[in-house]
Design an enzyme around this catalytic site. Structure first.
Site, PDB file in Angstrom:
ATOM      1  N   THR A  18       0.810  -1.234   0.000  1.00  0.00           N
ATOM      2  CA  THR A  18       0.000   0.000   0.000  1.00  0.00           C
ATOM      3  C   THR A  18       0.842   1.283   0.000  1.00  0.00           C
ATOM      4  O   THR A  18       0.307   2.377   0.181  1.00  0.00           O
ATOM      5  CB  THR A  18      -0.925   0.041   1.249  1.00  0.00           C
ATOM      6  OG1 THR A  18      -0.108   0.014   2.426  1.00  0.00           O
ATOM      7  CG2 THR A  18      -1.913  -1.105   1.275  1.00  0.00           C
ATOM      8  N   TRP A  19       2.145   1.158  -0.180  1.00  0.00           N
ATOM      9  CA  TRP A  19       3.017   2.345  -0.144  1.00  0.00           C
ATOM     10  C   TRP A  19       2.594   3.338  -1.227  1.00  0.00           C
ATOM     11  O   TRP A  19       2.358   2.928  -2.371  1.00  0.00           O
ATOM     12  CB  TRP A  19       4.469   1.901  -0.337  1.00  0.00           C
ATOM     13  CG  TRP A  19       5.516   2.948  -0.144  1.00  0.00           C
ATOM     14  CD1 TRP A  19       5.428   4.055   0.640  1.00  0.00           C
ATOM     15  CD2 TRP A  19       6.827   2.973  -0.742  1.00  0.00           C
ATOM     16  NE1 TRP A  19       6.606   4.769   0.585  1.00  0.00           N
ATOM     17  CE2 TRP A  19       7.476   4.128  -0.256  1.00  0.00           C
ATOM     18  CE3 TRP A  19       7.501   2.129  -1.617  1.00  0.00           C
ATOM     19  CZ2 TRP A  19       8.780   4.460  -0.635  1.00  0.00           C
ATOM     20  CZ3 TRP A  19       8.795   2.452  -1.991  1.00  0.00           C
ATOM     21  CH2 TRP A  19       9.423   3.618  -1.507  1.00  0.00           C
ATOM     22  N   ASP A  45      -0.263  -5.221   3.490  1.00  0.00           N
ATOM     23  CA  ASP A  45       0.878  -4.609   4.171  1.00  0.00           C
ATOM     24  C   ASP A  45       0.751  -3.089   4.172  1.00  0.00           C
ATOM     25  O   ASP A  45       0.489  -2.477   3.134  1.00  0.00           O
ATOM     26  CB  ASP A  45       2.167  -4.988   3.424  1.00  0.00           C
ATOM     27  CG  ASP A  45       3.377  -4.313   4.042  1.00  0.00           C
ATOM     28  OD1 ASP A  45       3.790  -4.749   5.132  1.00  0.00           O
ATOM     29  OD2 ASP A  45       3.879  -3.327   3.470  1.00  0.00           O
ATOM     30  N   TYR A  50       3.467   5.423   5.782  1.00  0.00           N
ATOM     31  CA  TYR A  50       2.878   5.636   4.458  1.00  0.00           C
ATOM     32  C   TYR A  50       1.868   6.788   4.491  1.00  0.00           C
ATOM     33  O   TYR A  50       0.842   6.714   5.158  1.00  0.00           O
ATOM     34  CB  TYR A  50       2.219   4.354   3.932  1.00  0.00           C
ATOM     35  CG  TYR A  50       3.206   3.192   3.750  1.00  0.00           C
ATOM     36  CD1 TYR A  50       4.586   3.396   3.797  1.00  0.00           C
ATOM     37  CD2 TYR A  50       2.764   1.899   3.525  1.00  0.00           C
ATOM     38  CE1 TYR A  50       5.488   2.358   3.634  1.00  0.00           C
ATOM     39  CE2 TYR A  50       3.668   0.845   3.359  1.00  0.00           C
ATOM     40  CZ  TYR A  50       5.023   1.083   3.422  1.00  0.00           C
ATOM     41  OH  TYR A  50       5.919   0.052   3.271  1.00  0.00           O
TER      42      TYR A  50
HETATM   43  P1  NAP Z   1       5.922  -2.717  -6.519  1.00  0.00           P
HETATM   44  O1  NAP Z   1       4.828  -3.499  -5.906  1.00  0.00           O
HETATM   45  O2  NAP Z   1       7.154  -3.400  -6.963  1.00  0.00           O
HETATM   46  O3  NAP Z   1       5.384  -1.871  -7.753  1.00  0.00           O
HETATM   47  C1  NAP Z   1       4.261  -1.026  -7.644  1.00  0.00           C
HETATM   48  C2  NAP Z   1       4.019  -0.411  -9.013  1.00  0.00           C
HETATM   49  O4  NAP Z   1       3.714  -1.443  -9.952  1.00  0.00           O
HETATM   50  C3  NAP Z   1       2.821   0.543  -9.026  1.00  0.00           C
HETATM   51  O5  NAP Z   1       3.171   1.607  -9.879  1.00  0.00           O
HETATM   52  C4  NAP Z   1       1.702  -0.286  -9.633  1.00  0.00           C
HETATM   53  O6  NAP Z   1       0.783   0.492 -10.368  1.00  0.00           O
HETATM   54  C5  NAP Z   1       2.482  -1.175 -10.579  1.00  0.00           C
HETATM   55  N1  NAP Z   1       1.797  -2.458 -10.802  1.00  0.00           N
HETATM   56  C6  NAP Z   1       1.304  -3.295  -9.864  1.00  0.00           C
HETATM   57  N2  NAP Z   1       0.767  -4.381 -10.447  1.00  0.00           N
HETATM   58  C7  NAP Z   1       0.932  -4.216 -11.786  1.00  0.00           C
HETATM   59  C8  NAP Z   1       0.578  -5.004 -12.919  1.00  0.00           C
HETATM   60  N3  NAP Z   1      -0.031  -6.171 -12.776  1.00  0.00           N
HETATM   61  N4  NAP Z   1       0.890  -4.513 -14.163  1.00  0.00           N
HETATM   62  C9  NAP Z   1       1.527  -3.319 -14.303  1.00  0.00           C
HETATM   63  N5  NAP Z   1       1.887  -2.528 -13.270  1.00  0.00           N
HETATM   64  C10 NAP Z   1       1.588  -2.980 -12.019  1.00  0.00           C
HETATM   65  O7  NAP Z   1       6.409  -1.533  -5.548  1.00  0.00           O
HETATM   66  P2  NAP Z   1       6.295  -1.087  -4.057  1.00  0.00           P
HETATM   67  O8  NAP Z   1       5.027  -0.372  -3.804  1.00  0.00           O
HETATM   68  O9  NAP Z   1       7.562  -0.380  -3.786  1.00  0.00           O
HETATM   69  O10 NAP Z   1       6.365  -2.436  -3.193  1.00  0.00           O
HETATM   70  C11 NAP Z   1       5.232  -3.182  -2.815  1.00  0.00           C
HETATM   71  C12 NAP Z   1       4.905  -3.003  -1.349  1.00  0.00           C
HETATM   72  O11 NAP Z   1       5.974  -3.443  -0.518  1.00  0.00           O
HETATM   73  C13 NAP Z   1       4.727  -1.546  -0.907  1.00  0.00           C
HETATM   74  O12 NAP Z   1       3.515  -1.009  -1.392  1.00  0.00           O
HETATM   75  C14 NAP Z   1       4.837  -1.677   0.572  1.00  0.00           C
HETATM   76  O13 NAP Z   1       3.640  -2.169   1.134  1.00  0.00           O
HETATM   77  C15 NAP Z   1       5.977  -2.676   0.692  1.00  0.00           C
HETATM   78  N6  NAP Z   1       7.302  -2.032   0.836  1.00  0.00           N
HETATM   79  C16 NAP Z   1       7.965  -2.178   2.014  1.00  0.00           C
HETATM   80  C17 NAP Z   1       9.203  -1.571   2.206  1.00  0.00           C
HETATM   81  C18 NAP Z   1       9.917  -1.764   3.504  1.00  0.00           C
HETATM   82  O14 NAP Z   1      10.904  -1.060   3.753  1.00  0.00           O
HETATM   83  N7  NAP Z   1       9.490  -2.681   4.337  1.00  0.00           N
HETATM   84  C19 NAP Z   1       9.793  -0.809   1.189  1.00  0.00           C
HETATM   85  C20 NAP Z   1       9.113  -0.698  -0.019  1.00  0.00           C
HETATM   86  C21 NAP Z   1       7.883  -1.324  -0.187  1.00  0.00           C
HETATM   87  P3  NAP Z   1      -0.685   0.944  -9.816  1.00  0.00           P
HETATM   88  O15 NAP Z   1      -0.539   1.239  -8.370  1.00  0.00           O
HETATM   89  O16 NAP Z   1      -1.008   2.127 -10.662  1.00  0.00           O
HETATM   90  O17 NAP Z   1      -1.641  -0.196 -10.065  1.00  0.00           O
END
Ligand code: NAP
Length: 278
Positions: A18-19, A45, A50
């Site tokens: 959900t970031w 998550d 966030y």
């Molecule tokens: P990610 O999930 O790798 O990528 C998110 C991006 O991908 C968004 O722009 C989303 O677009 C796009 N997307 C998602 N599904 C898709 C699909 N099927 N086809 C095309 N594009 C797609 O990046 P993230 O948000 O960095 O990582 C995921 C989660 O991990 C975070 O949201 C957070 O909850 C967690 N996180 C934790 C930490 C930590 O330090 N613990 C750090 C970073 C992230 P749309 O949103 O426009 O659909």
């Protein structure tokens, strides 16, 4: 949806991140989270960080009336992770999320408050029923050793770490450590946080070829690879309905040993290095 072990719980291998969701259209984000839950991506998550609490509030609205179907994870910021600060941060998160408990509560990354104090607070929250389990995030193997020395075996539910096709360094030490100690490894930014291999690249072609064989998409193959073992889970973030639906379908790509070897070759893990984080 395939279930993987997460502490004492069984949790869907593919969940929802959900970031930065506060930046998306509110109605779109709410609809995406709810659709994801309906499709089985009930591991959600979030973090107090966030949107400075705004994402937890949004999530509270999204899961109202469905709390019992969700495995809800949030995180305390290291700067708040003193003994008292952790308790207070958790209580603020519970309020924003409109719930009486978290399924798991994580330390977002190692900080300067003594880890023993954070862990003592986690254990207190657990005894009070405000969290059902606790874990860590962005912990390298040395930090995991320290946590294990303080907490003892069987207490750390998960380590949430950066893991995607272009960044596989956890495979050297962190993943084996977690597998040995029964700690779930949750892959964050599984699509490289917006940096997914282009369709025309060599790696993109490998994914497309495997995807065609499974009647899946390249992204579904990537998620299936990242959650290919019972020790691994992934939490892609998606606010677009089509993205959520594609992600939930990753389960159908049952990768063969040959598929895994091909992905291995196309996206080499590289040498051992300190755990990266974003
Ligand atoms: P990610 O999930 O790798 O990528 C998110 C991006 O991908 C968004 O722009 C989303 O677009 C796009 N997307 C998602 N599904 C898709 C699909 N099927 N086809 C095309 N594009 C797609 O990046 P993230 O948000 O960095 O990582 C995921 C989660 O991990 C975070 O949201 C957070 O909850 C967690 N996180 C934790 C930490 C930590 O330090 N613990 C750090 C970073 C992230 P749309 O949103 O426009 O659909």
């Amino acid at each position: 949806m395939r279930q993987h072990k997460f502490g004492k719980a069984e949790v869907p291998a593919i969940g929802q991140g959900t970031w930065n969701m506060e930046r998306d259209g509110r109605a779109e984000a709410l609809g995406a989270i709810r659709r994801g839950i309906d499709l089985g991506m009930t591991h959600i998550d979030t973090a107090e960080m966030y949107g400075s609490g705004r994402v937890e509030e949004l999530l509270g609205e999204a899961i109202a009336g469905r709390r019992d179907r969700v495995f809800l994870v949030s995180k305390v910021l290291p700067g708040n992770a003193s003994r008292k600060g952790t308790i207070a941060a958790c209580e603020r998160s519970l309020k924003r999320l409109r719930t009486d408990r978290l399924d798991c509560y994580l330390l977002h990354w190692p900080g300067s408050h003594p880890l023993a104090d954070t862990i003592a607070a986690f254990e207190q929250l657990k005894a009070e029923g405000k969290i059902l389990a606790w874990g860590v995030s962005n912990f390298d193997s040395g930090e995991l050793d320290a946590a294990l020395r303080i907490a003892g075996r069987g207490r750390i539910a998960c380590n949430q770490v950066l893991y995607h096709l272009g960044e596989r360094s956890i495979e050297h030490a962190v993943l084996p450590w977690c597998e040995r100690e029964g700690v779930a490894v949750v892959a964050y930014s599984p699509y490289g946080s917006g940096n997914f291999p282009a369709a025309g690249s060599a790696g993109g072609k490998t994914l497309a070829c495997i995807a065609a064989a499974h009647k899946a998409t390249a992204r579904q193959v990537a998620l299936a690879f990242l959650a290919r073992k019972p020790s691994l889970l992934a939490i892609p973030k998606a606010s677009a309905m089509a993205h959520v639906e594609e992600n939930a379908g990753a389960d159908k790509a049952a990768l063969t040993e040959a598929d895994i070897a091909a992905i291995d070759a196309a996206f080499p893990r590289g040498g051992r290095r300190p755990l990266p984080m974003i």
